[in-house]
Every structure is written in structure tokens, then in C-alpha cells.
Scaffold this motif. Sequence first.
Motif, PDB file in Angstrom:
ATOM      1  N   SER A 190       0.836  -1.197   0.000  1.00 17.30           N
ATOM      2  CA  SER A 190       0.000   0.000   0.000  1.00 17.30           C
ATOM      3  C   SER A 190       0.870   1.247   0.000  1.00 17.30           C
ATOM      4  CB  SER A 190      -0.904   0.025   1.236  1.00 17.30           C
ATOM      5  OG  SER A 190      -1.788  -1.075   1.234  1.00 17.30           O
ATOM      6  N   ILE A 239       1.872   4.632   1.329  1.00 21.17           N
ATOM      7  CA  ILE A 239       1.733   5.411   2.555  1.00 21.17           C
ATOM      8  C   ILE A 239       2.561   6.678   2.380  1.00 21.17           C
ATOM      9  CG2 ILE A 239       2.022   5.470   5.064  1.00 21.17           C
ATOM     10  CD1 ILE A 239       0.103   3.312   4.242  1.00 21.17           C
ATOM     11  N   GLU A 240       1.942   7.824   2.477  1.00 21.42           N
ATOM     12  CA  GLU A 240       2.687   9.065   2.336  1.00 21.42           C
ATOM     13  C   GLU A 240       3.779   9.151   3.404  1.00 21.42           C
ATOM     14  OE1 GLU A 240       2.629  11.309   0.052  1.00 21.42           O
ATOM     15  OE2 GLU A 240       0.916  10.511  -1.054  1.00 21.42           O
ATOM     16  N   GLU A 245       5.846   1.978   4.120  1.00 21.54           N
ATOM     17  CA  GLU A 245       5.094   0.990   3.345  1.00 21.54           C
ATOM     18  C   GLU A 245       5.482  -0.429   3.720  1.00 21.54           C
ATOM     19  OE1 GLU A 245       5.496   4.364   0.120  1.00 21.54           O
ATOM     20  OE2 GLU A 245       6.808   3.535   1.681  1.00 21.54           O
ATOM     21  N   ASP A 267       3.842  -1.377   6.999  1.00 18.49           N
ATOM     22  CA  ASP A 267       2.418  -1.591   6.753  1.00 18.49           C
ATOM     23  C   ASP A 267       2.181  -2.958   6.115  1.00 18.49           C
ATOM     24  OD1 ASP A 267      -0.439  -0.437   6.394  1.00 18.49           O
ATOM     25  OD2 ASP A 267       0.109  -1.077   4.366  1.00 18.49           O
ATOM     26  N   LEU A 289       3.201   9.064  11.256  1.00 24.84           N
ATOM     27  CA  LEU A 289       3.183   7.713  10.720  1.00 24.84           C
ATOM     28  C   LEU A 289       2.719   6.706  11.768  1.00 24.84           C
ATOM     29  CD1 LEU A 289       6.455   7.850   8.621  1.00 24.84           C
ATOM     30  CD2 LEU A 289       4.163   7.452   7.726  1.00 24.84           C
ATOM     31  N   VAL A 328      -0.955   6.833  11.732  1.00 26.29           N
ATOM     32  CA  VAL A 328      -1.482   6.147  10.553  1.00 26.29           C
ATOM     33  C   VAL A 328      -1.483   4.634  10.776  1.00 26.29           C
ATOM     34  CG1 VAL A 328      -1.041   5.604   8.130  1.00 26.29           C
ATOM     35  CG2 VAL A 328      -0.868   7.963   8.931  1.00 26.29           C
ATOM     36  N   ARG A 372      -4.665   2.092  10.863  1.00 26.64           N
ATOM     37  CA  ARG A 372      -4.784   0.999   9.896  1.00 26.64           C
ATOM     38  C   ARG A 372      -4.731  -0.374  10.559  1.00 26.64           C
ATOM     39  NH1 ARG A 372      -4.037   1.830   4.546  1.00 26.64           N
ATOM     40  NH2 ARG A 372      -2.806  -0.076   4.266  1.00 26.64           N
TER      41      ARG A 372
END
Length: 276
Positions: A192, A194-195, A199, A202, A243, A246, A250
Motif C-alpha cells: 500500500s 503510505i505518504e 510501506e 504496513d 506515521l 497512521v 490501519r
Amino acid sequence: MYNKPWKPQPDILFSSEKKNPYKGNDHVAVVVTNYNYEKYVIDCLDSIAAQTHKPLSLVVIDDNSCEDNSRAEILKWMTDNEGRFVSALLLHNVMNQGPSASRNTAIELCSAESIFVIDADNEIFPTAISKLHAGMVRAGADAIYSQIVEFGARSGIGSADLWDVQRMYKNNYVDVMSLIKRSAWSSVGGFSHIEEGWEDYDFWLKVIDKGLDVVFLPEILCRYRVHSTSRTATEAYKSHFELETVMRYRHPSPPRTALAGTALSSAVVRQNGRAK
């Protein structure tokens, strides 16, 4: 899978394929992501070509490098070394997509069931793919990773350790340089975007969310290049707290099934390590 809203089809700059003489599920595809790594990419590719594991395919995806001549260097190298691989493919993103979308695009075009992901500034030791593949088959796992050694701006042994779901939910200690079943990648929806980064973290949390089995091979098989000005050391570090938020949104907590499987996975790894 969550990619950027624009995902144009990549250009195919090189393609070579020969009849696969190998039987069974031994075929492994190595996916290399490149972005302005002309200084390092040939060393990375040489380390892949030197693998003792024979049934190997190679997919290199260039994420629209615009500051160096890396695409031309890769193209020349692949032309010279195509005979080493079951198949070889060089892709070029016509717009910069970032690492997650680039990896997904490359994996979508892989025919092998087992995928090894590596960035073009890193390297692997000659027996890396062979040992990881043997360990994954022996353990019946969905993914397997090894210890890494750092080089470049910093030298030392990496932080990889036994797969522990609770520890992973606190912080990531597993690099993306791992062997992953294509079916596992597909079941979590790929990588995915992720700004600002994370990633890779995640991805591993998504693997936990799905209750997939991951094991650790306690050998140094991969070389991770540390850059003093890397995205991890700059943008991602500055955005650390954002982050974390985030990731917690998630992946709020590990599922009970994942926690129950942790001890079993660790035991399998230790047993396999002694058997080597």
C-alpha cells in the motif's frame, strides 16, 4: 490494494523468456525497484546473477529515474546477462509511482510463485535465495526473512529477530528483503502507498492481520545500504509521530489468531536452524 490514483501502464524496455526446464515450485522471481541508483544498481544485479539458486527470473522496474543514466545501464546489463535467467524484464514507469505501486506492478507481471523483493541499492549474498527458498518450503511458511548486514553510511548487524506479533506491533524490525509467496502478497492486497514512508512496515502488519505464517532464518544473507540522506533518515523520521498514528489507525491491534500462531512459528524456525 491501495495505490496512487494514477497508475499508467509501464513501458517494457526489455523482455526475454526461455522455456523453464525446472520442475515443481522452485522458480523464484527477484523484483528490483530502481530510482536514480546508477551508482549501485549494477552491483545489486551482479549479486542476483551470482545466486546459487538456478531457476531464477528477474524483473527490474525503474520508477521514472530522471537524475542519472540508470535505465540505460540496466538495459545494457540485462542484454548481457539475459541467459542467466528463466525470464528477464525491464519496466519503466512513465510517471513516478513510489516503491509500493512499483513493486505491485512488477509482481503482477511475475510468473513465479515465490517473490524476492529488493531495492536497487542493496545486495544479497550468493546463497541467499537458495537458503530462503529451502527454509520457506521446509517450514511451509507464507514468507521468510533473514538477518541483514548494514553497509555504507553505517556498518553493523541488522535488528532482525524471531517473528513476534506483539513486538511487530510496537515497531518494525523486518526488512522488505524477504521471500514472499505470491499468494500471500495477493491475499493482503499487495503493498500500500503510505505518504512519507513505512510501506514496508504496513505490509508486514497486513500479513499479521491476515494471520499468515512468517518465519526467520537466522543467517546473514542480505546487505542493506544505509544512506545518510535516505528517505527513512529524513522525511520519514520527521513524520515519525504522524506515521505512528497512521499505523495505529490501519492496524489497531493484532488478531487473536496471529498471537496464537507466534509461538509455533518461532519454534519452527529454531528447529529448521538446527537442521541446517
